[in-house]
Structure formats: structure tokens, C-alpha cells
Design a protein around this motif. Structure first.
Motif, PDB file in Angstrom:
ATOM      1  N   PHE A 152      22.888  24.558  -7.113  1.00 47.76           N
ATOM      2  CA  PHE A 152      21.713  25.892  -7.139  1.00 47.76           C
ATOM      3  C   PHE A 152      20.976  25.220  -5.865  1.00 47.76           C
ATOM      4  O   PHE A 152      20.573  23.656  -6.047  1.00 47.76           O
ATOM      5  N   VAL A 153      21.050  26.163  -5.052  1.00 52.25           N
ATOM      6  CA  VAL A 153      19.604  24.960  -4.480  1.00 52.25           C
ATOM      7  C   VAL A 153      18.809  26.407  -4.061  1.00 52.25           C
ATOM      8  O   VAL A 153      18.313  27.195  -3.225  1.00 52.25           O
ATOM      9  N   GLY A 154      17.415  26.083  -4.703  1.00 50.84           N
ATOM     10  CA  GLY A 154      16.291  27.334  -3.989  1.00 50.84           C
ATOM     11  C   GLY A 154      15.549  26.875  -2.550  1.00 50.84           C
ATOM     12  O   GLY A 154      15.688  26.925  -2.060  1.00 50.84           O
ATOM     13  N   ILE A 155      14.782  28.595  -2.820  1.00 47.04           N
ATOM     14  CA  ILE A 155      14.597  28.853  -1.614  1.00 47.04           C
ATOM     15  C   ILE A 155      13.391  27.376  -0.341  1.00 47.04           C
ATOM     16  O   ILE A 155      13.540  27.401   0.525  1.00 47.04           O
ATOM     17  N   THR A 156      12.234  26.629  -1.684  1.00 44.43           N
ATOM     18  CA  THR A 156      12.278  26.287  -0.431  1.00 44.43           C
ATOM     19  C   THR A 156      13.002  24.872  -0.319  1.00 44.43           C
ATOM     20  O   THR A 156      12.774  24.371   0.826  1.00 44.43           O
ATOM     21  N   SER A 157      14.132  24.776  -0.907  1.00 46.50           N
ATOM     22  CA  SER A 157      14.519  23.415  -0.628  1.00 46.50           C
ATOM     23  C   SER A 157      15.770  24.186   1.042  1.00 46.50           C
ATOM     24  O   SER A 157      16.008  23.508   1.338  1.00 46.50           O
ATOM     25  N   THR A 158      15.995  24.961   0.986  1.00 45.68           N
ATOM     26  CA  THR A 158      16.917  25.872   1.498  1.00 45.68           C
ATOM     27  C   THR A 158      15.758  25.837   2.965  1.00 45.68           C
ATOM     28  O   THR A 158      16.585  25.504   3.689  1.00 45.68           O
ATOM     29  N   ILE A 159      14.802  25.733   2.826  1.00 43.72           N
ATOM     30  CA  ILE A 159      13.824  25.852   3.755  1.00 43.72           C
ATOM     31  C   ILE A 159      13.702  24.366   4.856  1.00 43.72           C
ATOM     32  O   ILE A 159      14.018  23.819   5.496  1.00 43.72           O
ATOM     33  N   ALA A 160      13.260  23.096   3.683  1.00 38.62           N
ATOM     34  CA  ALA A 160      13.597  22.198   3.797  1.00 38.62           C
ATOM     35  C   ALA A 160      15.261  21.429   4.559  1.00 38.62           C
ATOM     36  O   ALA A 160      15.666  20.816   5.815  1.00 38.62           O
ATOM     37  N   ILE A 161      16.214  22.248   4.023  1.00 39.30           N
ATOM     38  CA  ILE A 161      17.153  22.004   5.247  1.00 39.30           C
ATOM     39  C   ILE A 161      17.824  22.955   6.471  1.00 39.30           C
ATOM     40  O   ILE A 161      18.288  22.059   6.830  1.00 39.30           O
ATOM     41  N   GLU A 162      16.936  23.971   6.332  1.00 43.14           N
ATOM     42  CA  GLU A 162      16.824  24.957   7.207  1.00 43.14           C
ATOM     43  C   GLU A 162      15.587  23.547   8.120  1.00 43.14           C
ATOM     44  O   GLU A 162      16.489  23.657   9.711  1.00 43.14           O
ATOM     45  N   GLU A 163      15.092  23.450   8.302  1.00 44.14           N
ATOM     46  CA  GLU A 163      13.809  22.461   9.349  1.00 44.14           C
ATOM     47  C   GLU A 163      14.492  21.153   9.194  1.00 44.14           C
ATOM     48  O   GLU A 163      14.799  20.547  10.600  1.00 44.14           O
ATOM     49  N   ILE A 164      15.686  20.295   9.002  1.00 43.44           N
ATOM     50  CA  ILE A 164      16.703  19.221   8.634  1.00 43.44           C
ATOM     51  C   ILE A 164      17.138  19.619   9.713  1.00 43.44           C
ATOM     52  O   ILE A 164      18.112  18.981  11.243  1.00 43.44           O
ATOM     53  N   ILE A 165      18.493  20.926   9.879  1.00 46.15           N
ATOM     54  CA  ILE A 165      18.956  21.365  10.543  1.00 46.15           C
ATOM     55  C   ILE A 165      18.391  21.601  12.102  1.00 46.15           C
ATOM     56  O   ILE A 165      19.256  20.838  13.245  1.00 46.15           O
ATOM     57  N   LEU A 166      17.110  22.275  12.017  1.00 47.07           N
ATOM     58  CA  LEU A 166      17.270  22.367  13.095  1.00 47.07           C
ATOM     59  C   LEU A 166      16.604  21.267  14.140  1.00 47.07           C
ATOM     60  O   LEU A 166      16.237  20.587  15.514  1.00 47.07           O
ATOM     61  N   SER A 167      16.164  20.183  13.125  1.00 49.67           N
ATOM     62  CA  SER A 167      15.321  19.027  13.943  1.00 49.67           C
ATOM     63  C   SER A 167      16.446  18.033  14.338  1.00 49.67           C
ATOM     64  O   SER A 167      16.474  17.662  14.988  1.00 49.67           O
ATOM     65  N   TYR A 168      17.562  18.432  13.775  1.00 50.14           N
ATOM     66  CA  TYR A 168      18.970  17.428  14.569  1.00 50.14           C
ATOM     67  C   TYR A 168      19.403  18.232  16.241  1.00 50.14           C
ATOM     68  O   TYR A 168      19.945  17.447  16.564  1.00 50.14           O
ATOM     69  N   GLN A 169      19.199  19.378  15.554  1.00 49.29           N
ATOM     70  CA  GLN A 169      19.684  20.177  16.908  1.00 49.29           C
ATOM     71  C   GLN A 169      18.991  20.329  17.882  1.00 49.29           C
ATOM     72  O   GLN A 169      19.238  20.049  19.631  1.00 49.29           O
ATOM     73  N   LYS A 170      17.539  20.234  17.466  1.00 52.33           N
ATOM     74  CA  LYS A 170      16.269  19.930  19.017  1.00 52.33           C
ATOM     75  C   LYS A 170      16.653  18.260  19.288  1.00 52.33           C
ATOM     76  O   LYS A 170      15.973  18.717  20.607  1.00 52.33           O
ATOM     77  N   GLN A 171      17.226  17.754  18.598  1.00 53.30           N
ATOM     78  CA  GLN A 171      17.421  15.980  19.167  1.00 53.30           C
ATOM     79  C   GLN A 171      18.930  15.775  20.389  1.00 53.30           C
ATOM     80  O   GLN A 171      19.114  14.786  20.444  1.00 53.30           O
ATOM     81  N   GLY A 172      19.832  17.087  19.996  1.00 53.11           N
ATOM     82  CA  GLY A 172      21.280  17.425  20.198  1.00 53.11           C
ATOM     83  C   GLY A 172      22.087  16.956  19.352  1.00 53.11           C
ATOM     84  O   GLY A 172      23.135  16.306  20.104  1.00 53.11           O
ATOM     85  N   ARG A 173      21.667  16.109  18.043  1.00 48.28           N
ATOM     86  CA  ARG A 173      23.081  16.085  17.463  1.00 48.28           C
ATOM     87  C   ARG A 173      23.615  16.997  16.406  1.00 48.28           C
ATOM     88  O   ARG A 173      22.565  17.900  16.515  1.00 48.28           O
ATOM     89  N   GLU A 174      24.852  16.755  16.780  1.00 44.62           N
ATOM     90  CA  GLU A 174      25.424  17.578  15.985  1.00 44.62           C
ATOM     91  C   GLU A 174      25.009  17.398  14.021  1.00 44.62           C
ATOM     92  O   GLU A 174      24.850  16.185  12.775  1.00 44.62           O
ATOM     93  N   ILE A 175      25.205  18.773  13.660  1.00 40.65           N
ATOM     94  CA  ILE A 175      25.213  19.155  11.962  1.00 40.65           C
ATOM     95  C   ILE A 175      26.031  19.419  11.508  1.00 40.65           C
ATOM     96  O   ILE A 175      26.044  20.580  11.811  1.00 40.65           O
ATOM     97  N   LEU A 176      27.194  19.020  10.417  1.00 37.12           N
ATOM     98  CA  LEU A 176      27.614  20.293   9.515  1.00 37.12           C
ATOM     99  C   LEU A 176      27.654  19.923   8.386  1.00 37.12           C
ATOM    100  O   LEU A 176      26.769  19.553   7.316  1.00 37.12           O
ATOM    101  N   LEU A 177      28.205  21.233   8.123  1.00 36.70           N
ATOM    102  CA  LEU A 177      28.113  21.514   6.342  1.00 36.70           C
ATOM    103  C   LEU A 177      29.225  21.494   5.603  1.00 36.70           C
ATOM    104  O   LEU A 177      29.897  22.306   5.942  1.00 36.70           O
ATOM    105  N   SER A 178      29.317  21.612   4.607  1.00 36.69           N
ATOM    106  CA  SER A 178      30.858  21.455   3.547  1.00 36.69           C
ATOM    107  C   SER A 178      30.409  22.124   2.109  1.00 36.69           C
ATOM    108  O   SER A 178      29.729  21.185   1.086  1.00 36.69           O
ATOM    109  N   SER A 179      31.650  22.770   1.409  1.00 35.69           N
ATOM    110  CA  SER A 179      32.063  22.907   0.140  1.00 35.69           C
ATOM    111  C   SER A 179      30.856  23.645  -0.207  1.00 35.69           C
ATOM    112  O   SER A 179      29.656  23.437  -1.366  1.00 35.69           O
ATOM    113  N   VAL A 180      29.925  24.760   0.717  1.00 34.40           N
ATOM    114  CA  VAL A 180      29.098  25.926  -0.122  1.00 34.40           C
ATOM    115  C   VAL A 180      29.247  26.919  -1.055  1.00 34.40           C
ATOM    116  O   VAL A 180      30.096  27.589  -0.428  1.00 34.40           O
ATOM    117  N   CYS A 181      29.726  26.152  -2.591  1.00 34.15           N
ATOM    118  CA  CYS A 181      29.668  27.239  -3.006  1.00 34.15           C
ATOM    119  C   CYS A 181      28.870  28.849  -2.963  1.00 34.15           C
ATOM    120  O   CYS A 181      28.079  28.610  -2.470  1.00 34.15           O
TER     121      CYS A 181
END
Length: 534
Positions: free
Chosen positions: A469-498
Motif C-alpha cells: 500500500f502506498v498512500g497519497i502523500t507518499s505517492t506525491i513524494a515518489i512523484e517529486e523524486i521522479i521529477l527531481s531525477y528527470q530534471k537532472q537528466g537521470r533515468e528512473i525506473l519502476l518495477s513490480s507495481v501491484c
């Protein structure tokens, strides 16, 4: 809840005896709570009759005996005093409208299956809350018990010649020192009521008395609503509903532990709610499960809701037949009974061990008790629960953060052999953020900090293999991590999302921020992709 199966020859004898025994215990308390509330002895008596009857018919605890109790009486005193002061003509009617409104709220609690949440309140909060009620009861009974007010500077001198003081002290001594083995035959409360009444009749001393209870049934009163008091009425109703709910469910848990039975919390709230709705309509006090009376019923043989129904019927018959005799019962004896109750419900066992429990728990208990006395019961409960929940969330967050691992091949023990072999071959180019267990909103900040401190020159694989389970607040945190990585031109991947986690992500359109070919069904697929593209 009552059913035809409860009417059988195997249990009816025990139910009758349980009802008779609990009636003997309940009568003095019903009178005492009614007088103390300011609504009159009949308000306490008919609370025992009405809530006892309807809670037994519609409730979810077979042996429950309902009626007026300490916390509800303390709250009702404040409600009556406040409403009468603001609206002298309709104050009483407004207060009893609040009782019915509290019953409606309880029915809604049961309908929406909230019963299980009320028993999750931490022990220090409950301990401080009940102890605060005990202190309030003691303070409220000083004047009727000793015949002097709290601010009487001549207390020590006057009380020596005060018959009220003498009788009240004698009653307290009997209540505290009446042998336990005799209490099973005749409760101490009955002894002091009879003894004080005989003393009053024989000596003819001038003492305040309860007054006769009318042999007529109480009148039906239509609810009265005052728009200018809407917020106060709703707040008061919520307080009464919460107090009744806590008392009832705690009593139900006590019954379960003794009888090895299982109650239905939500059905119990519906039954108590119906009882309080009707009680308010007939000018009776709000009621809830009464632990001592319930245990008395249980140990005397009561096993089905029929015992609670008979308990209510017996009290009604006694009042209709002998209500006039309450005119000879001194008020001081009822004050002694309530003072004894107030002293008894203070959590002395917890107070004696304050130096042994954690500092936070000790402070939470004391602060809740002080707030209950100095401010009001609602403030005490809300602040106590709020603080306790904040600390609980912080502790759970720390545990959950331990389940979030930023891993390399050396410390990724959770990987299978093929996955670990694959990771070793690409270790310099990838960092795995493994999330396991449920992730609540308290983890979000720590989650971002963990990634920020890591080496962001590597590809980040966020692995949800073990995430339930991943709540809304943590989803936003993960989204911010993704955007931060992408802004630096780095790759980010997700796996095994139920699917459950996907649903949380879809609510905030998280997947639009990451390429579709960067979301993988398994961890091995993601590692294979990284190796082929490194």
C-alpha cells in the motif's frame, strides 16, 4: 440483539436472578446520578429504564446492563448548566434534545461501522480521562456531602457540628469498609441508603432529601432546536455520544473477557443510540454500558439480552410502586455513593507506577486528567488522542523507514540469485530503492531525504515488489523524486507495481511523468533493461 432463541428454560432462571441482582445495585446509582445531574432523580431512574430496555433489545452485547454513569453525568451537568444560563425557558428542553442527537450520532457510528475505532484510544488517554472524571465527581459532591461549599473558610469548625458531615462521613466509611463477602448478598450502596433513610426518619434532623418520584410515566417532549446554539449543541451531542460509546464498548470488552463471548461493536452502538434517542425524548439522562452493573448481572447468572430487559422492567415497577418513599432518602447518602465512585474510578494503579512508565505516557496521562478538570472533557479527549496519534505515527514511520532500502549488490539480500548476479554486473550504474510493507504519509519526508542523500549519478530503480500500500502523500513524494531525477537528466525506473499501488498512482496521474517503457512487471526485467542499455 434480542431474538426468540433467548426465551428458553435453560437461561431464563439465570436471567431473572441476574436482573434482580443488578437492579439492587443499579437503583442507588440511578438516583444519585439523577440528583447530581440537576435534572432530578427521575431523570436517572428513567435513563436506567429506557436505555436498559432498548440497548438490550437492539444492542450487540448479550449481558450488557445500560444506564446512567459517571462520565455522562458530569458532561450532562455542564450541558444543563450552560443551556439554562443562556436560555432559562428552553434550556432543559435543549439539553435533552442534545441527548437525542447524541443517540442519532451513535446510530450513525454503528451504521458506518466505526465501533472498532473507538477502542483504539491509547491507555494513558483513557486513564487520564477517567481519572479526570473521578476528580470532577469528587469536587461536585463536596457541598452535598459535607454541607459546606468549597470556599467556606470555616469548613473545619462548622463541619464538626454539621449533621450532613457526620452522616456523609459514616456513609463513606461503610462504602469503603463493607466486607466484600457481604457485598455479594447486599451491596454496600443499599446498606447506606437504608441506613441513612432510617437515620433521617428517626432523628428528624433537617437534611435535604431526594423527594418523591411520581408514579406517572414521564411525558413525551418534542426536540427543541436553537440556531444560535447549533455549534454548541452539536459539540455537546458529540461528547455524549463519544462518552456513551467508550463506556459501552469498554464494558462489552469486559463481558467478552469474562464470558468468552464476542460482542458486535457496531450493533451495540445502534442499540445504545436508540436508547439515548428515546431517553432524550422523555427527559431522561443519557446512558451507556455500566461495567459494575453488567458484571453483577453476568456473575449472578444473566446470559442473554432478556436479563437487561427484565432489569429495566424491575426498576420501572419499583419506581411506580415505591417512588413516593424516595422522599425520605437524604441527598447526602447519594453524594457519598458518588464520591466513592469518583475515588474508585481514578486510575490509582497507573498513578502509583508513573515513575516506572515512559515519560511520554506519564505526561500524557497527567495532562489529559488536568485538562479534563480545568477545561472540559472534549478538549481533554481531542488533545490527548491527537498527541498520542502524532507520536504513534512518528514511531510507525520510523519502523516503515527501516523497510525502505537503498541497495547495491553488496547489501541487497532480498534479491534472488539471478537478480543479484545481474545487479553485480551493472552495480556501478544502478541504485535500487526497495520499498516493503505499507507506506503511510508519515514516511514521505524520510523517503525523499533517503534518495537525496544517495548518489544521484546512478540510474534509480524504485522497486515495489514488497509494497502492499502506498498512500497519497507518499505517492506525491515518489512523484517529486521522479521529477527531481528527470530534471537532472537521470533515468528512473519502476518495477513490480501491484494493482492496489497502481490505483494510488492513477489518482494523481503519476505514470504520465515516466515513460511507459520504464515501468516493468518484475525486478529482473528492469535489471535486464538497465544492463542492455548501459
Amino acid at each position: 440483539m434480542l431474538s426468540l432463541s433467548h426465551f428458553n428454560k435453560h437461561t431464563i432462571k439465570g436471567d431473572i436472578f441476574g436482573a434482580l441482582t443488578s437492579t439492587i445495585v443499579a437503583l442507588p446509582f440511578a438516583l444519585a446520578f439523577g440528583v447530581t445531574s440537576g435534572a432530578g432523580a427521575s431523570a436517572g431512574i428513567y435513563c436506567a429504564v429506557i436505555t436498559g430496555l432498548f440497548a438490550s433489545i437492539f444492542g450487540g452485547t448479550n449481558q450488557q446492563i445500560s444506564g446512567p454513569n459517571t462520565g455522562l453525568t458530569v458532561a450532562m451537568v455542564a450541558i444543563l448548566t450552560s443551556f439554562i444560563a443562556q436560555f432559562p425557558e428552553n434550556g432543559v428542553a435543549l439539553a435533552f434534545t442534545v441527548v437525542s442527537l447524541a443517540g442519532v450520532l451513535q446510530i450513525l457510528f454503528g451504521f458506518f461501522k466505526l465501533g472498532k475505532y473507538f477502542i483504539l484510544v491509547s491507555y494513558p488517554v483513557i486513564s487520564g480521562f477517567t481519572s479526570g472524571i473521578g476528580v470532577l465527581i469528587i469536587l461536585s459532591q463536596i457541598e452535598p456531602l459535607f454541607g459546606v461549599s468549597l470556599d467556606d473558610v470555616n469548613l473545619a469548625i462548622n463541619s464538626l457540628l454539621n449533621p450532613t458531615m457526620f452522616l456523609g462521613t459514616m456513609c463513606l466509611l461503610v462504602l469503603f469498609f463493607w466486607p466484600q463477602k457481604y457485598s455479594k448478598i447486599v451491596p454496600a450502596s443499599i446498606i447506606v441508603v437504608i441506613g441513612a433513610t432510617v437515620f433521617y426518619i428517626l432523628t428528624g434532623v433537617n437534611l435535604p432529601v431526594v423527594g418523591a418520584i411520581s408514579s406517572e410515566l414521564p411525558d413525551f417532549n418534542m426536540p427543541v432546536w436553537e440556531s444560535s446554539l447549533a455549534s454548541e449543541m452539536i459539540k455537546s451531542a458529540l461528547l455524549l455520544a463519544t462518552l456513551s460509546t467508550l463506556d459501552s464498548l469498554m464494558t462489552s470488552l469486559t463481558v467478552d473477557s469474562i464470558s468468552n463471548d464476542l460482542h458486535d461493536s457496531d450493533q451495540e452502538l445502534v442499540g445504545q443510540g436508540i436508547g439515548n434517542v428515546v431517553a432524550g425524548l422523555f427527559g431522561a439522562l443519557p446512558g451507556g454500558g455500566a461495567t459494575m452493573r453488567t458484571v453483577t448481572n453476568l456473575r449472578a447468572g444473566g446470559t442473554t439480552p432478556l436479563s437487561g430487559i427484565l432489569h429495566a422492567v424491575f426498576i420501572l415497577l419499583i419506581v411506580l410502586w415505591a417512588g413516593e418513599y424516595t422522599a425520605y432518602i437524604p441527598v447526602v447518602v447519594l453524594a457519598a455513593i458518588l464520591t466513592h465512585v469518583g475515588i474508585s474510578i481514578i486510575d490509582w494503579n497507573f498513578l502509583k507506577r508513573l515513575h516506572q512508565v515512559p515519560l511520554f505516557s506519564a505526561c500524557l496521562m497527567i495532562s489529559t486528567m488536568v485538562m479534563a478538570v480545568v477545561f472540559d472533557l472534549v478538549t481533554a479527549v481531542l488533545i490527548g488522542v491527537f498527541i498520542a496519534n502524532l507520536v504513534t505515527i512518528r514511531r510507525l514511520s520510523e519502523i516503515q523507514l527501516d523497510n525502505i532500502n537503498l541497495s547495491t549488490a553488496k547489501d541487497a539480500d532480498y534479491l534472488s540469485a539471478p537478480e543479484k548476479q545481474m545487479l553485480e554486473s551493472i552495480e556501478d550504474s544502478v541504485l535500487i530503492l526497495n520499498i516493503s510493507g505499507p507506506i503511510g504519509f508519515g514516511v514521505a519526508r524520510g523517503l525523499k531525504q533517503s534518495v537525496t542523500r544517495a548518489n544521484q549519478n546512478k540510474i534509480l530503480l524504485i522497486d515495489f515488489t514488497d509494497a502492499l500500500f502506498v498512500g497519497i502523500t507518499s505517492t506525491i513524494a515518489i512523484e517529486e523524486i521522479i521529477l527531481s531525477y528527470q530534471k537532472q537528466g537521470r533515468e528512473i525506473l519502476l518495477s513490480s507495481v501491484c494493482q492496489r499501488v497502481r490505483n494510488d498512482f492513477d489518482k494523481l496521474n503519476l505514470f504520465k511523468n515516466i515513460p511507459e517503457n520504464h515501468v516493468f512487471n518484475t525486478r529482473l526485467e528492469a535489471l535486464t533493461y538497465i544492463k542492455n542499455n548501459s
